[in-house]
Structure formats: C-alpha cells, structure tokens
Scaffold this active site. Structure first.
Site, PDB file in Angstrom:
ATOM      1  N   ARG A  94       0.835  -1.213   0.000  1.00  0.00           N
ATOM      2  CA  ARG A  94       0.000   0.000   0.000  1.00  0.00           C
ATOM      3  C   ARG A  94       0.864   1.255   0.000  1.00  0.00           C
ATOM      4  N   GLY A 134       9.829  13.410  -1.281  1.00  0.00           N
ATOM      5  CA  GLY A 134      10.937  13.689  -0.360  1.00  0.00           C
ATOM      6  C   GLY A 134      10.665  14.876   0.530  1.00  0.00           C
ATOM      7  N   TRP A 169      14.400   7.972   4.721  1.00  0.00           N
ATOM      8  CA  TRP A 169      13.176   7.195   4.898  1.00  0.00           C
ATOM      9  C   TRP A 169      12.177   7.514   3.794  1.00  0.00           C
ATOM     10  N   LEU A 262      -0.301  15.469   1.717  1.00  0.00           N
ATOM     11  CA  LEU A 262      -0.455  14.502   2.815  1.00  0.00           C
ATOM     12  C   LEU A 262      -1.916  14.280   3.183  1.00  0.00           C
ATOM     13  N   ILE A 365      -3.206 -14.789  20.135  1.00  0.00           N
ATOM     14  CA  ILE A 365      -4.008 -15.994  19.900  1.00  0.00           C
ATOM     15  C   ILE A 365      -3.171 -17.108  19.247  1.00  0.00           C
ATOM     16  N   GLU A 391       3.736   9.753   7.950  1.00  0.00           N
ATOM     17  CA  GLU A 391       2.646  10.715   7.639  1.00  0.00           C
ATOM     18  C   GLU A 391       2.068  11.307   8.921  1.00  0.00           C
TER      19      GLU A 391
HETATM   20  P1  TGC Z   1       1.617  24.764  10.896  1.00  0.00           P
HETATM   21  O1  TGC Z   1       1.803  26.138  11.449  1.00  0.00           O
HETATM   22  O2  TGC Z   1       0.652  23.859  11.545  1.00  0.00           O
HETATM   23  O3  TGC Z   1       1.235  24.902   9.362  1.00  0.00           O
HETATM   24  C1  TGC Z   1       2.096  25.547   8.424  1.00  0.00           C
HETATM   25  C2  TGC Z   1       1.319  25.842   7.172  1.00  0.00           C
HETATM   26  O4  TGC Z   1       0.813  24.624   6.627  1.00  0.00           O
HETATM   27  C3  TGC Z   1      -0.639  24.649   6.568  1.00  0.00           C
HETATM   28  N1  TGC Z   1      -1.122  23.334   6.953  1.00  0.00           N
HETATM   29  C4  TGC Z   1      -1.881  22.594   6.147  1.00  0.00           C
HETATM   30  N2  TGC Z   1      -2.356  22.801   4.910  1.00  0.00           N
HETATM   31  C5  TGC Z   1      -3.091  21.831   4.347  1.00  0.00           C
HETATM   32  N3  TGC Z   1      -3.345  20.671   4.976  1.00  0.00           N
HETATM   33  C6  TGC Z   1      -2.878  20.396   6.215  1.00  0.00           C
HETATM   34  N4  TGC Z   1      -3.100  19.221   6.797  1.00  0.00           N
HETATM   35  C7  TGC Z   1      -2.106  21.396   6.865  1.00  0.00           C
HETATM   36  N5  TGC Z   1      -1.474  21.457   8.059  1.00  0.00           N
HETATM   37  C8  TGC Z   1      -0.892  22.665   8.104  1.00  0.00           C
HETATM   38  C9  TGC Z   1      -1.025  25.712   7.592  1.00  0.00           C
HETATM   39  O5  TGC Z   1      -2.287  26.242   7.299  1.00  0.00           O
HETATM   40  C10 TGC Z   1       0.075  26.718   7.412  1.00  0.00           C
HETATM   41  O6  TGC Z   1      -0.171  27.421   6.199  1.00  0.00           O
HETATM   42  P2  TGC Z   1       0.299  28.948   6.010  1.00  0.00           P
HETATM   43  O7  TGC Z   1      -0.137  29.283   4.627  1.00  0.00           O
HETATM   44  O8  TGC Z   1      -0.381  29.707   7.104  1.00  0.00           O
HETATM   45  O9  TGC Z   1       1.791  28.934   6.186  1.00  0.00           O
HETATM   46  O10 TGC Z   1       3.048  24.134  10.811  1.00  0.00           O
HETATM   47  P3  TGC Z   1       3.966  23.501  11.902  1.00  0.00           P
HETATM   48  O11 TGC Z   1       5.364  23.597  11.437  1.00  0.00           O
HETATM   49  O12 TGC Z   1       3.634  24.072  13.253  1.00  0.00           O
HETATM   50  O13 TGC Z   1       3.457  22.010  11.762  1.00  0.00           O
HETATM   51  C11 TGC Z   1       3.368  21.171  12.809  1.00  0.00           C
HETATM   52  C12 TGC Z   1       2.743  19.818  12.407  1.00  0.00           C
HETATM   53  C13 TGC Z   1       2.908  18.895  13.578  1.00  0.00           C
HETATM   54  C14 TGC Z   1       1.282  20.018  12.123  1.00  0.00           C
HETATM   55  C15 TGC Z   1       3.375  19.237  11.142  1.00  0.00           C
HETATM   56  O14 TGC Z   1       4.660  19.584  11.032  1.00  0.00           O
HETATM   57  C16 TGC Z   1       3.148  17.762  10.905  1.00  0.00           C
HETATM   58  O15 TGC Z   1       2.084  17.312  10.486  1.00  0.00           O
HETATM   59  N6  TGC Z   1       4.191  16.904  11.096  1.00  0.00           N
HETATM   60  C17 TGC Z   1       4.174  15.548  10.669  1.00  0.00           C
HETATM   61  C18 TGC Z   1       5.129  15.379   9.502  1.00  0.00           C
HETATM   62  C19 TGC Z   1       4.622  14.430   8.468  1.00  0.00           C
HETATM   63  O16 TGC Z   1       3.454  14.093   8.387  1.00  0.00           O
HETATM   64  N7  TGC Z   1       5.532  13.985   7.611  1.00  0.00           N
HETATM   65  C20 TGC Z   1       5.149  13.113   6.559  1.00  0.00           C
HETATM   66  C21 TGC Z   1       6.300  12.840   5.623  1.00  0.00           C
HETATM   67  S1  TGC Z   1       5.773  11.974   4.163  1.00  0.00           S
HETATM   68  C22 TGC Z   1       5.561  10.389   4.655  1.00  0.00           C
HETATM   69  O17 TGC Z   1       5.666  10.025   5.777  1.00  0.00           O
HETATM   70  C23 TGC Z   1       5.187   9.464   3.584  1.00  0.00           C
HETATM   71  S2  TGC Z   1       5.093   7.823   4.069  1.00  0.00           S
HETATM   72  C24 TGC Z   1       4.285   7.288   2.700  1.00  0.00           C
HETATM   73  C25 TGC Z   1       4.037   5.866   2.651  1.00  0.00           C
HETATM   74  O18 TGC Z   1       5.003   5.108   2.487  1.00  0.00           O
HETATM   75  O19 TGC Z   1       2.847   5.476   2.698  1.00  0.00           O
HETATM   76  P1  FAD Z   2      10.835  12.279  15.132  1.00  0.00           P
HETATM   77  O1  FAD Z   2      10.247  13.491  14.521  1.00  0.00           O
HETATM   78  O2  FAD Z   2      12.243  12.337  15.594  1.00  0.00           O
HETATM   79  O3  FAD Z   2       9.896  11.820  16.339  1.00  0.00           O
HETATM   80  C1  FAD Z   2      10.295  10.804  17.265  1.00  0.00           C
HETATM   81  C2  FAD Z   2       9.205  10.682  18.333  1.00  0.00           C
HETATM   82  O4  FAD Z   2       9.071  11.927  19.028  1.00  0.00           O
HETATM   83  C3  FAD Z   2       7.813  10.370  17.750  1.00  0.00           C
HETATM   84  O5  FAD Z   2       7.146   9.474  18.603  1.00  0.00           O
HETATM   85  C4  FAD Z   2       7.115  11.723  17.747  1.00  0.00           C
HETATM   86  O6  FAD Z   2       5.706  11.621  17.880  1.00  0.00           O
HETATM   87  C5  FAD Z   2       7.729  12.371  18.985  1.00  0.00           C
HETATM   88  N1  FAD Z   2       7.679  13.839  18.902  1.00  0.00           N
HETATM   89  C6  FAD Z   2       8.289  14.661  17.995  1.00  0.00           C
HETATM   90  N2  FAD Z   2       7.988  15.937  18.251  1.00  0.00           N
HETATM   91  C7  FAD Z   2       7.164  15.955  19.310  1.00  0.00           C
HETATM   92  C8  FAD Z   2       6.483  16.981  20.056  1.00  0.00           C
HETATM   93  N3  FAD Z   2       6.577  18.269  19.715  1.00  0.00           N
HETATM   94  N4  FAD Z   2       5.715  16.617  21.108  1.00  0.00           N
HETATM   95  C9  FAD Z   2       5.590  15.300  21.451  1.00  0.00           C
HETATM   96  N5  FAD Z   2       6.184  14.288  20.794  1.00  0.00           N
HETATM   97  C10 FAD Z   2       6.971  14.617  19.740  1.00  0.00           C
HETATM   98  N6  FAD Z   2       8.966  10.534   4.740  1.00  0.00           N
HETATM   99  C11 FAD Z   2       8.841  11.140   3.524  1.00  0.00           C
HETATM  100  O7  FAD Z   2       9.012  12.355   3.394  1.00  0.00           O
HETATM  101  N7  FAD Z   2       8.520  10.402   2.411  1.00  0.00           N
HETATM  102  C12 FAD Z   2       8.327   9.066   2.456  1.00  0.00           C
HETATM  103  O8  FAD Z   2       8.037   8.439   1.437  1.00  0.00           O
HETATM  104  C13 FAD Z   2       8.469   8.402   3.721  1.00  0.00           C
HETATM  105  N8  FAD Z   2       8.354   7.045   3.796  1.00  0.00           N
HETATM  106  C14 FAD Z   2       8.650   6.409   4.977  1.00  0.00           C
HETATM  107  C15 FAD Z   2       8.734   5.020   5.007  1.00  0.00           C
HETATM  108  C16 FAD Z   2       9.115   4.362   6.176  1.00  0.00           C
HETATM  109  C17 FAD Z   2       9.277   2.867   6.178  1.00  0.00           C
HETATM  110  C18 FAD Z   2       9.351   5.108   7.361  1.00  0.00           C
HETATM  111  C19 FAD Z   2       9.738   4.435   8.658  1.00  0.00           C
HETATM  112  C20 FAD Z   2       9.257   6.480   7.342  1.00  0.00           C
HETATM  113  C21 FAD Z   2       8.934   7.156   6.146  1.00  0.00           C
HETATM  114  N9  FAD Z   2       8.939   8.555   6.072  1.00  0.00           N
HETATM  115  C22 FAD Z   2       8.789   9.188   4.860  1.00  0.00           C
HETATM  116  C23 FAD Z   2       9.334   9.348   7.235  1.00  0.00           C
HETATM  117  C24 FAD Z   2       8.237   9.540   8.261  1.00  0.00           C
HETATM  118  O9  FAD Z   2       7.294  10.465   7.808  1.00  0.00           O
HETATM  119  C25 FAD Z   2       8.886  10.005   9.576  1.00  0.00           C
HETATM  120  O10 FAD Z   2       9.576   8.903  10.107  1.00  0.00           O
HETATM  121  C26 FAD Z   2       7.860  10.532  10.558  1.00  0.00           C
HETATM  122  O11 FAD Z   2       7.301  11.740  10.101  1.00  0.00           O
HETATM  123  C27 FAD Z   2       8.465  10.761  11.964  1.00  0.00           C
HETATM  124  O12 FAD Z   2       9.643  11.510  11.883  1.00  0.00           O
HETATM  125  P2  FAD Z   2      10.985  10.977  12.600  1.00  0.00           P
HETATM  126  O13 FAD Z   2      11.163   9.555  12.219  1.00  0.00           O
HETATM  127  O14 FAD Z   2      12.072  11.929  12.270  1.00  0.00           O
HETATM  128  O15 FAD Z   2      10.668  11.025  14.142  1.00  0.00           O
END
Ligand code: TGC
Ligand code: FAD
Length: 412
Positions: A94, A134, A169, A262, A365, A391
């Site tokens: 997926r 990325g 990652w 996202l 189980i 995510e």
């Molecule tokens: P924050 O101040 O909350 O927001 C900054 C700007 O972004 C806008 N925004 C959004 N817009 C659309 N949809 C959303 N869900 C949005 N969330 C925020 C917001 O309105 C603002 O816009 P502007 O125009 O005012 O600048 O930013 P922050 O830096 O305080 O963010 C904190 C937080 C925790 C919400 C955010 O950083 C977060 O969600 N962190 C998690 C990181 C994450 O999800 N990484 C994913 C990497 S990709 C991945 O993992 C792919 S795995 C794929 C797979 O294999 O299936």
């Molecule tokens: P960190 O940010 O270091 O967090 C570590 C721990 O601390 C977590 O439990 C988190 O919840 C906690 N934490 C962090 N900040 C706070 C806070 N303020 N308060 C309380 N708790 C906090 N990324 C991409 O961009 N593209 C991809 O395609 C992608 N694919 C992936 C595939 C795999 C197999 C994996 C493992 C990861 C992938 N990722 C990808 C990365 C993924 O999105 C990150 O691993 C994820 O966002 C968490 O970031 P980190 O690993 O740096 O953990």
C-alpha cells in the site's frame, strides 16, 4: 442484513455506490490473486517488484481519484477502498502505491502547472513513471518546517535551480523516475532573516532522474528494515542537482504544499490500515477455530479469545464507518469539508492506533506460532507500527487535534 456478518458487522457495504462496490471488488480480486502469492518471498528477501505498479495502472488503480489525465476519477471512498484492498495484503505494498497515487500524482494534480500534469500524470497513472515524495530529512521528521534542503538559482544556467540536501526514509526513492523534493528557496519579497540573508520559503520541485548529471543525485536503499520489508525505502542525496524552473510547482509556497499532498495520503492510510486489521481478524478467527487446547476445545470457545476478536472487529467496523463519512465530506467540499485536515488527522490517528493495538492483541491468539512468518500476523504488527509513525506519528496527530480543540498550539 438480518444475520451478523463478522467481516462487515455494521454493513458498511450498504453505504457504497455500485461503482464503489465494483472498484473494491476489482481491487480485492487483483490483490488476493496477484499480490498475495508474491508477498511471503518479497517480505523475507526485502524485495519490491515494481511491475505491480504497472499492473495496478492497467486496472485504473493509480491516482484513481484524479479526474482526467488517464486517471479513473473515482470518489475518495473508492480510492480508500483500493488502499484497503492493497493493505489487506501488506502495508508495504500500500505504501508503494500511496506514494505514487496520493503523494506524487495527487501533488502534481493539486499544485502542478497544466504542462506538468500533461507531462507526468498519464505515464504515472499507467505505472510507467514512478514517483517518490521527499519531505523527511535526517534531522527533521515531525518538524518538516525546519527542513534544510535548499534550491539556489544556478550560477550559469538561466532558468535552473541547483538542489542540495538529504532526505531519508523515502518510500520508492531507489526506483523512482521523478522525485518530488521539498526545498527552501530564498524569497527577497519576504524580507530578511536574522542572519541578514533573504527569508526562505518551501517550494516543490519535480526532480527527474534521467536528467540528473552524474554525482548530483543518489538514492541508496535502506536495507534490513524490521517492518514494511515488502516496500522499498531509501535516502535521497542531492548535490547541486540542476532542475529547470518548469519543474517547480508554480504557485504553492510553504508547508501548505506538502501537507496538501499529505491530506489525501493520510486519508488512504486511515482506510488502508483497516484492511490490515481485517486480515488479522480473519487469520486469528481461523486459527482460534482450528487450534485446540484443554480437553479438545477450540481456542474460539474461550471468552478471553472471543473478547479479543470482538474488540478488533468493533474497531475495524467503526474505523471503516468513520473513513467513509470523512470521504463523503471530502467529496462534498464546501461547508461540509470545513476542518477536513483535522478530521483526517482524527481518523489517521485513531485507525492506525486501533489497527496496531488490535493486531498486537490478536497476535497472542497464535501462541508461539505467531513468531513464524507463515502465519502473517507478526508481519502486520511490524508494518502497522510504521503506519502509525509515518505521515505524522500518532502523538503528532494528537497535538494537531489538541490545537483544533483548544486553539492552543503545543508542538513548539
Ligand atoms: P503549521 O503552522 O501547523 O502549518 C504551516 C502551514 O501549513 C498549513 N497546513 C496545512 N495545509 C493543508 N493541509 C494540512 N493538513 C495542513 N497542516 C498545516 C497551515 O495552514 C500553514 O499554512 P500557512 O499558509 O499559514 O503557512 O506548521 P507547523 O510547522 O507548526 O506544523 C506542525 C505539524 C505537527 C502540524 C506538522 O509539522 C506535521 O504534520 N508533522 C508531521 C510530519 C509528516 O506528516 N511527515 C510526513 C512525511 S511523508 C511520509 O511520511 C510518507 S510515508 C508514505 C508511505 O510510504 O505510505
Ligand atoms: P521524530 O520526529 O524524531 O519523532 C520521534 C518521536 O518523538 C515520535 O514518537 C514523535 O511523535 C515524537 N515527537 C516529535 N515531536 C514531538 C512533540 N513536539 N511533542 C511530542 N512528541 C513529539 N517521509 C517522507 O518524506 N517520504 C516518504 O516516502 C516516507 N516514507 C517512509 C517510510 C518508512 C518505512 C518510514 C519508517 C518512514 C517514512 N517517512 C517518509 C518518514 C516519516 O514520515 C517520519 O519517520 C515521521 O514523520 C516521523 O519523523 P521521525 O522519524 O524523524 O521522528
């Protein structure tokens, strides 16, 4: 329905349109007949057969919610049912599909120029052009706003940026033809930063592997993973990699760009992980009916075993219902979709947490047999930990929800 269907206890199927049922059936059939037989070896050997993306493309399963450009244009719920079918087999499969469909194709569809859409989407829909997304870097995961990858104007080639930095990652990076890289670009119109240089904004760049000069783009695989072994994950290293300005998303700036992508992918995960949980329920039910302990009784006869199945089946049914509701609001748009990103955070967090917890409890189980990969349950547990992490890790989604509830932000 008058009889209880343990596979769909709340009759969520009754909420689906004929088209959605047909798409779900196509996806489930392909996944069970074509993907499942290849899984065990792929997981053991950490190998990813990218031809599966071409096969999915032929069935119209890639970028399926996108309208036009060779995509099927189905509802968000139908898109979710596709991820559910794939994740019923394996979260890693997926993952490979989600990155292609939601993060990269979805990003191009939402933020790309018309020319970029025409250039990339039809080939990506067929699984002939593969994508990676990325955002995460070695020092910035949950906090992508601090990312360090930069794009600077090319010193000689007009109309080009040089990209430098590292991502880690990254699903599909070793096999991707186009890498959607989020990087910071100086924007003098935003004023000066504390160090006197122009402030920078995050922009999205479509980096094409075929055009990258030797030594400017490397995508090594990350091996020996403990989960998601049937997907391919890697790093991305960019060193003055030249990218034409035509490959930059024209308008979107800041975190709105990556988070916009996202939203769609997190929705897919919310529905997808329930597929994995349902597979765990099915496997655990079969095992509990067959395995006998104490005077020849099947495990299924014991109340503690029944409670584990009841808890997991309830979470799966509630999770599906919630995801259908959010999908409907998403497609309705307008007022109905106010607060949609926070709703998506709610179902991504809840369904990932419940799927992981459910899988982990059902694993018990199987007794000692749970340790054997033949039973599949341990694989789902390992995978679902990753789904709960990427995510936006569940605690990060708690903070997003906490901010939505209180109006007070807690991450920084
Ligand atoms: P924050 O101040 O909350 O927001 C900054 C700007 O972004 C806008 N925004 C959004 N817009 C659309 N949809 C959303 N869900 C949005 N969330 C925020 C917001 O309105 C603002 O816009 P502007 O125009 O005012 O600048 O930013 P922050 O830096 O305080 O963010 C904190 C937080 C925790 C919400 C955010 O950083 C977060 O969600 N962190 C998690 C990181 C994450 O999800 N990484 C994913 C990497 S990709 C991945 O993992 C792919 S795995 C794929 C797979 O294999 O299936
Ligand atoms: P960190 O940010 O270091 O967090 C570590 C721990 O601390 C977590 O439990 C988190 O919840 C906690 N934490 C962090 N900040 C706070 C806070 N303020 N308060 C309380 N708790 C906090 N990324 C991409 O961009 N593209 C991809 O395609 C992608 N694919 C992936 C595939 C795999 C197999 C994996 C493992 C990861 C992938 N990722 C990808 C990365 C993924 O999105 C990150 O691993 C994820 O966002 C968490 O970031 P980190 O690993 O740096 O953990």
């Amino acid at each position: 329905a008058t009889t209880f269907d343990w596979q769909d206890p709340l009759s969520t199927k009754s909420l689906l349109t004929e088209d959605e049922l047909a798409i779900s059936e196509t996806a489930e059939r392909y996944c069970q007949e074509q993907l499942r037989p290849r899984l065990e070896e792929a997981y053991r050997n950490e190998s990813y057969d990218k031809t599966q993306l071409e096969e999915m493309g032929q069935l119209g399963l890639l970028g399926a919610t996108i309208k036009g450009y060779g995509c099927a244009g189905v509802s968000s719920v139908a898109g979710g049912l596709i991820t559910k079918a794939v994740e019923r087999v394996d979260s890693g499969y997926r993952s490979g599909m989600s990155v292609q469909s939601s993060l990269v194709m979805g990003g191009i569809n939402e933020f790309g120029s018309e020319e970029q859409k025409q250039r990339f989407l039809p080939g990506m829909a067929q699984g002939k052009i593969l994508g990676a997304f990325g955002l995460t870097e070695p020092n910035h995961g949950s906090d992508p706003g601090s990312l360090e990858t930069v794009a600077v104007e090319h010193p000689i080639k007009k109309g080009y940026y040089n990209l430098s930095g590292s991502k880690t990652w990254i699903t599909n990076s070793p096999i991707a033809d186009v890498l959607l890289i989020w990087a910071k670009v100086a924007d003098p119109s935003k004023g000066l930063a504390a160090d006197g240089t122009p402030k920078k904004v995050i922009r999205g760049f479509l980096v094409e592997r075929k055009d990258a000069p030797a030594g400017t783009l490397e995508t090594p695989a990350i091996k020996n993973k403990l989960g998601l072994r049937a997907s391919i994950t890697g790093m991305i290293h960019l060193e003055n990699c030249p990218v034409p300005v035509e490959n930059m998303f024209p308008d979107v700036q800041g975190l709105r760009g990556p988070f916009g992508c996202l939203n769609q992918a997190r929705y897919g995960i919310a529905m997808g992980v329930i597929g994995a949980l349902e597979d765990c329920i099915s496997r655990a039910r079969t095992y509990a009916l067959e395995r006998k302990q104490f005077r020849g009784n099947p495990l299924a006869r014991y109340q503690l075993i029944q409670k584990k199945l009841a808890d997991a089946a309830t979470d799966a049914a509630f999770g599906t219902l919630a995801a259908i509701q959010v999908g409907r609001l998403k497609d309705a748009g307008g007022d109905a979709a106010t607060g949609l990103p926070d709703m998506i955070s709610m179902i991504k967090r809840q369904n990932c947490d419940r799927a992981l917890q459910g899988a982990r409890t059902l694993q018990e189980i199987f007794g000692g047999n749970a340790v054997s990969d033949e039973y599949g349950i341990g694989r789902h547990v390992a995978n679902l930990f990753v789904a709960q992490t990427y995510e936006g890790q569940s605690d990060i989604h708690s903070l997003i929800l906490g901010r939505a509830i209180t109006g007070v932000q807690a991450f920084a």
